[in-house]
Design an enzyme around this catalytic site. Structure first.
Site, short mmCIF file in Angstrom:
data_model
loop_
_atom_site.label_atom_id
_atom_site.label_comp_id
_atom_site.label_asym_id
_atom_site.label_seq_id
_atom_site.Cartn_x
_atom_site.Cartn_y
_atom_site.Cartn_z
N ASP A 16 0.79 -1.31 -0.04
CA ASP A 16 0.13 -0.04 -0.10
C ASP A 16 0.95 1.30 0.02
O ASP A 16 1.96 1.07 0.35
CB ASP A 16 -0.84 0.04 1.21
CG ASP A 16 -0.19 0.31 2.73
OD1 ASP A 16 0.70 -0.61 2.76
OD2 ASP A 16 -0.60 1.29 3.20
N GLU B 259 -0.10 -0.63 5.76
CA GLU B 259 0.68 -0.01 6.58
C GLU B 259 0.62 1.62 6.68
O GLU B 259 0.84 2.35 7.82
CB GLU B 259 2.32 -0.20 6.19
CG GLU B 259 3.34 -0.01 7.24
CD GLU B 259 3.94 1.47 7.10
OE1 GLU B 259 4.43 2.03 8.04
OE2 GLU B 259 3.78 1.98 6.01
#
Length: 454
Positions: A92, A156
């Site tokens: 991500d 994250e």
């Protein structure tokens, strides 16, 4: 770079690495459906899973974590009796932010001036490609000498803790002797560095309400309580006259012992405008690695375009507080809440919401894994000794892993050196750093396997 079979293999694989990173960067994998469709994260997760399967990983799975994101897991069995090493990255990314500030499309890898530009090139899609390169180099030169587990996180950047909670619920999954977190970076391009400390963080939203609705500033201004003005006073109370973070009850004066960050180098790295002072006191290293730091990362109020002469009834801000090692993020959050409530003027109504939290981290640099990494760095960076530095950013998973596996040795390396400009427009990665760190990781796995056999 010293000629050796590992280095030669990695160099030969770099065109493939660029092509793969181009594919991976193309996914707008922001783990926030208000910013990008969920399908982009799902596509990136499937790409990572397919890459692991292609490298003969077993038990490859997309793990549905409690925050709604997916982490990708796989295991590559090593020789009997070999140690297990966990390799971490995340797919991500941060949002593109102001697209007009990008010199090339943010989700299209573009080579310029010897660097590869695009969101996630360094943070941290490039970290996953680094792991792939290291493993491929080993497979081409006698095989991977350890059992390798890979975990690639899907949220994250949001700090919502999906993988942390999943690991707590399934502690057997990530058991390992050593853990390489590929989400840090060298202190400077060409200077091999491991990150020994991370600041934790807490992310909160504060909303202030003063009126039932906006009012005409000519008719009511001067006596009607202005919610935006109240919020500005609250935000200003979080910094002292010199710009230092000041939160009632929170220690903010610890000094950093270790590698220092020259102010002129920091100014250049941070692209500070000429003549603008740096806020705070102490050395730059004190301020970014050893002390709390508060940042207003967003505000909701009426934009300048289309503004009317009205008194705002409500205003809202999102605040990030970075918490250094030695402090507890949960306690810091309580102190931040209490500070805001105390400093809200005019008895305005204030509501507070926590939207993310992660504890700070401090590694044990005396462990055998650090000796293996130091030797690997010498091979990958001839003439350079590995440096140990701090990092102002947060990787909450590190603390979860340290608590779940207290015997595991945790190392942080990666591609996010200052020129990478992670989280900002025009994020980029140095292909030379990707190459050298892949060589270093491969030699680390060889050296660590030998050290455990001795």
């Amino acid at each position: 770079m010293t000629s050796n079979p590992i280095a030669e293999t990695v160099r030969a694989l770099m065109p493939r690495a660029k092509a793969e990173l181009t594919e991976l960067v193309a996914f707008e994998s922001v783990a926030d459906e208000a910013v990008a469709p969920r399908s982009e994260c799902e596509a990136a997760a499937n790409w990572v899973a397919d890459a692991l399967r292609a490298e003969d990983f077993q038990d490859v799975a997309l793990l549905d974590t409690p925050d709604g994101s997916q982490s990708v897991y796989g295991i590559l069995p090593g020789p009997a009796g070999a140690p297990t090493v966990l390799l971490y990255a995340h797919y991500d990314v941060q949002p593109k932010l102001d697209e007009s500030a990008w010199l090339s499309p943010p989700f299209e890898l573009t080579e310029r001036d010897g660097r590869w530009y695009g969101r996630g090139t360094a943070d941290c899609k490039g970290g996953f490609v680094m792991h792939l390169l290291a493993l491929r180099a080993l497979k081409a030169n006698g095989g991977v000498p350890v059992t390798v587990k890979v975990i690639v996180e899907g949220s994250e950047e949001q700090g919502t803790g999906g993988l942390e909670r999943y690991a707590e619920q399934h502690p057997e999954l990530l058991v390992s002797d050593a853990i390489v977190i590929g989400d840090a970076g060298n202190f400077r391009v060409g200077l091999p560095t491991v990150t020994a400390t991370l600041r934790g963080m807490t992310m909160i939203r504060v909303r202030i309400d003063t009126l039932e609705g906006n009012l005409h500033s000519g008719q009511f201004g001067g006596a009607a309580p202005d919610a935006l003005a109240a919020l500005i006073r609250v935000l200003d109370s979080l910094r002292g006259p010199d710009g230092s973070t000041v939160i009632d009850g929170l220690p903010c004066e610890k000094d950093w012992e270790g590698l220092q960050y020259p102010e002129d180098a920091f100014r250049q790295d941070a692209k500070v405008l000429s003549g603008v002072d740096l806020p705070g006191a102490g050395t730059v290293a004190d301020r970014i690695w050893a002390r709390p730091a508060v940042t207003v990362v967003g505000m909701d109020c009426h934009p300048v375009a289309g503004a009317t002469p009205s008194i705002p009834a409500s205003a809202r801000a999102q605040i990030s507080l970075r918490v250094p090692p030695g402090q507890d993020a949960a306690e810091a959050t309580k102190l931040l809440f209490a500070h805001i409530e105390k400093h809200t003027p005019w008895n305005a109504r204030v509501s507070l919401e926590q939207v993310g939290q992660g504890q700070p981290f401090q590694a044990d640099t005396s462990s055998p894994a650090y000796a293996s990494m130091a030797e690997a760095m010498r091979i990958a960076y001839p003439g350079q000794e590995m440096q140990t530095a701090g990092m102002g950013g947060s990787i909450p998973l590190c603390n979860t892993l340290a608590e779940l596996y207290p015997e595991s040795e945790i190392l942080l390396i990666g591609l996010s050196e200052p020129e990478a400009q992670i989280h900002a427009p025009n994020e980029s990665v140095s292909p030379e750093e990707l190459e050298r760190l892949s060589v270093a990781e491969a030699h680390f796995l060889l050296g660590y396997a030998r050290s455990k056999q001795a």
